[in-house]
Scaffold this motif. Structure first.
Motif, PDB file in Angstrom:
ATOM      1  N   GLU A 120       0.789  -1.239  -0.155  1.00 44.72           N
ATOM      2  CA  GLU A 120       0.023   0.115  -0.226  1.00 44.72           C
ATOM      3  C   GLU A 120       0.841   1.246   0.054  1.00 44.72           C
ATOM      4  OE1 GLU A 120      -3.779   1.687   2.484  1.00 44.72           O
ATOM      5  OE2 GLU A 120      -2.819  -0.147   3.017  1.00 44.72           O
ATOM      6  N   LYS A 121       1.891   1.281   0.716  1.00 48.52           N
ATOM      7  CA  LYS A 121       2.965   2.308   0.709  1.00 48.52           C
ATOM      8  C   LYS A 121       3.451   2.568  -0.687  1.00 48.52           C
ATOM      9  CE  LYS A 121       4.655   1.811   5.406  1.00 48.52           C
ATOM     10  NZ  LYS A 121       5.694   1.644   6.253  1.00 48.52           N
ATOM     11  N   LEU A 122       3.881   1.641  -1.223  1.00 47.52           N
ATOM     12  CA  LEU A 122       4.228   1.650  -2.754  1.00 47.52           C
ATOM     13  C   LEU A 122       3.220   2.205  -3.707  1.00 47.52           C
ATOM     14  CD1 LEU A 122       6.545  -1.281  -2.948  1.00 47.52           C
ATOM     15  CD2 LEU A 122       7.218   0.767  -2.711  1.00 47.52           C
ATOM     16  N   LEU A 123       2.016   1.732  -3.313  1.00 47.97           N
ATOM     17  CA  LEU A 123       0.971   2.313  -4.152  1.00 47.97           C
ATOM     18  C   LEU A 123       0.779   3.706  -4.043  1.00 47.97           C
ATOM     19  CD1 LEU A 123      -1.279   1.533  -6.175  1.00 47.97           C
ATOM     20  CD2 LEU A 123      -2.872   0.973  -4.217  1.00 47.97           C
ATOM     21  N   TYR A 124       0.773   4.409  -2.734  1.00 45.78           N
ATOM     22  CA  TYR A 124       0.698   5.556  -2.364  1.00 45.78           C
ATOM     23  C   TYR A 124       2.009   6.292  -3.200  1.00 45.78           C
ATOM     24  CZ  TYR A 124      -2.979   4.706   1.162  1.00 45.78           C
ATOM     25  OH  TYR A 124      -4.103   4.316   1.692  1.00 45.78           O
ATOM     26  N   LEU A 125       2.728   5.914  -2.981  1.00 40.54           N
ATOM     27  CA  LEU A 125       4.241   6.250  -3.627  1.00 40.54           C
ATOM     28  C   LEU A 125       3.998   6.655  -5.320  1.00 40.54           C
ATOM     29  CD1 LEU A 125       6.954   7.549  -3.282  1.00 40.54           C
ATOM     30  CD2 LEU A 125       8.020   5.237  -3.759  1.00 40.54           C
ATOM     31  N   LEU A 126       3.743   5.529  -5.749  1.00 37.89           N
ATOM     32  CA  LEU A 126       3.175   5.473  -7.189  1.00 37.89           C
ATOM     33  C   LEU A 126       2.296   6.556  -7.533  1.00 37.89           C
ATOM     34  CD1 LEU A 126       3.785   4.150 -10.035  1.00 37.89           C
ATOM     35  CD2 LEU A 126       1.819   2.686  -9.527  1.00 37.89           C
ATOM     36  N   PHE A 127       1.277   6.580  -6.825  1.00 37.92           N
ATOM     37  CA  PHE A 127       0.069   7.569  -7.028  1.00 37.92           C
ATOM     38  C   PHE A 127       0.681   9.064  -7.007  1.00 37.92           C
ATOM     39  CE2 PHE A 127      -3.535  10.065  -5.632  1.00 37.92           C
ATOM     40  CZ  PHE A 127      -4.413   9.990  -6.709  1.00 37.92           C
ATOM     41  N   ILE A 128       1.464   9.248  -5.818  1.00 42.81           N
ATOM     42  CA  ILE A 128       1.999  10.655  -6.041  1.00 42.81           C
ATOM     43  C   ILE A 128       2.952  11.027  -6.959  1.00 42.81           C
ATOM     44  CG2 ILE A 128       3.583  11.917  -4.269  1.00 42.81           C
ATOM     45  CD1 ILE A 128       2.141  10.626  -1.873  1.00 42.81           C
ATOM     46  N   ILE A 174       3.047   9.800 -10.011  1.00 38.43           N
ATOM     47  CA  ILE A 174       2.102  10.147 -11.045  1.00 38.43           C
ATOM     48  C   ILE A 174       1.675  11.383 -11.153  1.00 38.43           C
ATOM     49  CG2 ILE A 174       0.138   9.409 -12.316  1.00 38.43           C
ATOM     50  CD1 ILE A 174       0.749   6.463 -11.893  1.00 38.43           C
ATOM     51  N   ILE A 175       0.969  11.973  -9.896  1.00 37.87           N
ATOM     52  CA  ILE A 175       0.392  13.221  -9.810  1.00 37.87           C
ATOM     53  C   ILE A 175       1.552  14.204 -10.050  1.00 37.87           C
ATOM     54  CG2 ILE A 175      -0.370  14.924  -8.242  1.00 37.87           C
ATOM     55  CD1 ILE A 175      -2.105  12.740  -7.146  1.00 37.87           C
ATOM     56  N   VAL A 176       2.705  14.071  -9.551  1.00 40.98           N
ATOM     57  CA  VAL A 176       3.802  14.998  -9.723  1.00 40.98           C
ATOM     58  C   VAL A 176       4.294  15.248 -11.077  1.00 40.98           C
ATOM     59  CG1 VAL A 176       6.324  15.389  -9.017  1.00 40.98           C
ATOM     60  CG2 VAL A 176       4.458  15.112  -7.126  1.00 40.98           C
ATOM     61  N   ALA A 177       4.409  13.975 -11.792  1.00 37.40           N
ATOM     62  CA  ALA A 177       4.599  13.840 -13.163  1.00 37.40           C
ATOM     63  C   ALA A 177       4.179  14.708 -13.893  1.00 37.40           C
ATOM     64  CB  ALA A 177       5.131  12.655 -13.472  1.00 37.40           C
ATOM     65  N   GLY A 178       2.569  14.418 -13.790  1.00 31.20           N
ATOM     66  CA  GLY A 178       1.471  15.126 -14.557  1.00 31.20           C
ATOM     67  C   GLY A 178       1.369  16.542 -14.426  1.00 31.20           C
ATOM     68  N   ALA A 179       1.868  17.095 -13.253  1.00 32.67           N
ATOM     69  CA  ALA A 179       1.774  18.431 -13.103  1.00 32.67           C
ATOM     70  C   ALA A 179       3.190  18.910 -13.691  1.00 32.67           C
ATOM     71  CB  ALA A 179       1.815  18.755 -11.456  1.00 32.67           C
ATOM     72  N   GLY A 180       4.159  18.457 -13.634  1.00 31.95           N
ATOM     73  CA  GLY A 180       5.296  18.665 -14.260  1.00 31.95           C
ATOM     74  C   GLY A 180       5.155  18.737 -15.910  1.00 31.95           C
ATOM     75  N   PHE A 181       4.641  18.027 -16.321  1.00 32.55           N
ATOM     76  CA  PHE A 181       4.148  18.044 -17.844  1.00 32.55           C
ATOM     77  C   PHE A 181       3.233  19.020 -18.289  1.00 32.55           C
ATOM     78  CE2 PHE A 181       1.514  16.595 -21.383  1.00 32.55           C
ATOM     79  CZ  PHE A 181       2.454  16.363 -22.304  1.00 32.55           C
ATOM     80  N   VAL A 182       2.294  19.343 -17.510  1.00 31.00           N
ATOM     81  CA  VAL A 182       1.249  20.230 -17.530  1.00 31.00           C
ATOM     82  C   VAL A 182       1.992  21.699 -17.483  1.00 31.00           C
ATOM     83  CG1 VAL A 182      -0.697  21.620 -16.783  1.00 31.00           C
ATOM     84  CG2 VAL A 182      -0.725  19.249 -17.040  1.00 31.00           C
TER      85      VAL A 182
END
Length: 132
Positions: free
Chosen positions: A36-44, A46-54
């Motif tokens: 679950e910790k790894l899942l949270y890390l992956l989710f965060i 992805i959000i940071v990468a998406g914000a960077g891309f935008v």
């Protein structure tokens, strides 16, 4: 007087203190599982990468808009220059001005050496060829 031997605050008056021993039950909360910790890390991530891309795309769009504005300004300036040059061409190709400039240079008019191509005759038909 043994009270004052070590100072009055450091002396215990009664030495027969009984301490009660009580058993405490401590509940340990289970921690978050590693998956679950790894899942949270992956989710965060992805959000940071998406914000960077935008953010990068927004920066590129802003740069393109700036270039468009500068090119429009350059086009407007070139159109104004072209209009001024077109006016100058019209003024320079004026027949009266050409004749006046030729006379200033000492040239004389010889109507016999003028060749006109495509002139309308009195019948409305176009003549082709040279006239003397």
């Amino acid at each position: 007087m043994s009270y004052y031997y070590r100072g009055n605050l450091a002396v215990e008056l009664e030495k027969n203190h009984s301490r009660k021993k009580t058993k405490r039950t401590i509940k340990i909360k289970p921690s978050i599982p590693t998956g679950e910790k790894l899942l949270y890390l992956l989710f965060i991530s992805i959000i940071v990468a998406g914000a960077g891309f935008v953010g990068v795309r927004y920066s590129e769009i802003s740069q393109y808009n700036y270039e468009i504005q500068s090119l429009r300004k350059e086009i407007r300036i070139n159109q104004e220059k072209n209009a001024a040059l077109q006016l100058q061409i019209e003024q320079m190709s004026n027949r009266d001005r050409i004749v006046a400039e030729a006379e200033k240079m000492g040239m004389v008019s010889n109507p016999g050496s003028v060749h006109v191509i495509g002139q309308n005759d009195s019948t409305g038909k176009t003549k082709t060829g040279m006239t003397n």
